[in-house]
Design a protein around this motif. Structure first.
Motif, PDB file in Angstrom:
ATOM      1  N   GLY A  19       0.827  -1.201   0.000  1.00 26.87           N
ATOM      2  CA  GLY A  19       0.000   0.000   0.000  1.00 26.87           C
ATOM      3  C   GLY A  19       0.855   1.241   0.000  1.00 26.87           C
ATOM      4  N   SER A  22      -2.928   6.865   0.003  1.00 24.41           N
ATOM      5  CA  SER A  22      -4.015   6.791  -0.972  1.00 24.41           C
ATOM      6  C   SER A  22      -4.784   8.093  -1.091  1.00 24.41           C
ATOM      7  N   THR A  63      -4.771  -1.210  -3.805  1.00 23.26           N
ATOM      8  CA  THR A  63      -4.989   0.220  -3.609  1.00 23.26           C
ATOM      9  C   THR A  63      -3.676   0.954  -3.832  1.00 23.26           C
ATOM     10  N   ARG A 136      -6.030  -2.412   5.325  1.00 25.08           N
ATOM     11  CA  ARG A 136      -6.175  -1.029   5.778  1.00 25.08           C
ATOM     12  C   ARG A 136      -6.994  -0.997   7.059  1.00 25.08           C
ATOM     13  N   GLY A 237      -5.103   4.282   5.475  1.00 24.05           N
ATOM     14  CA  GLY A 237      -4.345   3.741   4.356  1.00 24.05           C
ATOM     15  C   GLY A 237      -2.907   3.418   4.695  1.00 24.05           C
TER      16      GLY A 237
END
Length: 334
Positions: A19, A22, A63, A136, A237
């Motif tokens: 990740g 975001s 993501t 997340r 995130g």
């Protein structure tokens, strides 16, 4: 295609991240040097610079972030690549500081394994990290929000206690995280940025109340203590949960030494309202810092007009609820 890179030593027992940021909390408009990054490009970079890993599968994470692109490399690693030049400094910052900070922190953080070099088709340095499992840490995924509040507070308290000697100040490549609220540089809380984002919501939310939250943050006394380590964006995130428990904090691209109010983005984006009192009990926060923290949280929570009007009632209701909580807290504490 570039020289073969040399892997860095990894800390024992550590894992690696997935990740990326975001939300464009520190970014402005997309810069003209935004670089196209693809799975094929990442495979070529790995093959040319780290041939020992060239046989491993490369898969984009579900993501993707605004500042960096992230790919899973095999089962145990991730590749993190800046999208444009503003964030290039994040690579060296994470490579240098994460191994030094990690032993002091109660939650897992990314461990750099290798640093890639620019090539003819990708112009920036990039990183290979050890993979970190988790999802997340959205509020609805937390098994015990009060325990999560305590865990987040303990993490930030431990981060603040680490010696800051030589640490990076708020600067261009970390989005000026940790600056004073009235700093004119291009941070997420710069006045010109917040005013325009609030004005864009006229007729959709109580913009007068949101402006009051912002003005209270700017008017609050500045941080008078020594600068401390801040993550810069401990939002869902960038925090991972495993089986409903906080397990890791990732994406230290906005790592800086500055005003700790910035990290109060965390309790406002990650925790439900009734857990924030636990957070404040574990990590005592004076009223001035809490007020400045509401300003940083406002920068993270302000939706686009489309979020409130695009026909997704659940998403719109969630965005309004977070803003209402900020306003209620401001009215209750001033």
């Amino acid at each position: 295609m570039g020289s073969v890179g040399v892997p860095l030593a990894a800390s024992a027992g550590s894992r690696s991240p997935h990740g990326s940021r975001s939300l464009a909390l520190s970014a402005g408009d997309t810069p003209p040097d935004d670089v196209a990054i693809s799975t094929a490009l990442v495979r070529r970079l790995i093959a040319s610079q780290f041939p020992q890993w060239s046989g491993l599968p490369v898969t984009p994470v579900a993501t993707q972030g605004v500042d960096n692109a992230t790919y899973r490399l095999g089962h145990a690693m991730s590749v993190r690549l800046p999208r444009h030049s503003r964030w290039v400094g994040q690579v060296a910052r994470e490579q240098h500081w994460l191994p030094l900070l990690a032993p002091h922190l109660p939650l897992s953080v990314p461990v750099p394994l290798a640093e890639g070099t620019p090539t003819g088709e990708y112009p920036f340095p990039w990183s290979v990290h050890r993979w970190l499992d988790g999802e997340r840490a959205l509020p609805e995924r937390l098994a015990d929000p009060r325990q999560a509040a305590a865990d987040l507070a303990q993490f930030l308290a431990a981060l603040r206690r680490v010696d800051t000697a030589g640490g990076p100040p708020p600067e261009w490549s970390n989005g000026f995280r940790g600056v004073a609220m009235d700093d004119a540089r291009d941070s997420a809380v710069a006045a010109r940025r917040l005013r325009s984002r609030i004005a864009a919501l006229e007729g959709l939310v109580d913009t007068g109340a949101l402006t009051a939250v912002w003005q209270a943050a700017v008017s609050a006394p500045a941080w008078e203590g020594p600068p401390v380590w801040i993550h810069g964006d401990p939002s869902p995130g960038n925090v991972l949960a495993v089986d409903g428990q906080l397990g890791a904090v990732i994406d230290f691209g906005t790592l800086a030494v500055g005003d700790p109010a910035c990290d109060l983005i965390g309790p406002w984006t990650l925790l439900p309202a009734d857990a924030r009192a636990v957070f404040r009990a574990v990590l005592p926060v004076d009223e001035a810092t809490w007020a400045r923290g509401r300003g940083w949280a406002l920068s993270a929570l302000l939706p686009s007009p489309g979020t409130l009007t695009d026909g997704d009632p659940v998403r719109a209701a969630r965005a309004r609820q977070r803003l209402d909580e900020l306003i209620a807290d401001f009215r209750g504490h001033g």
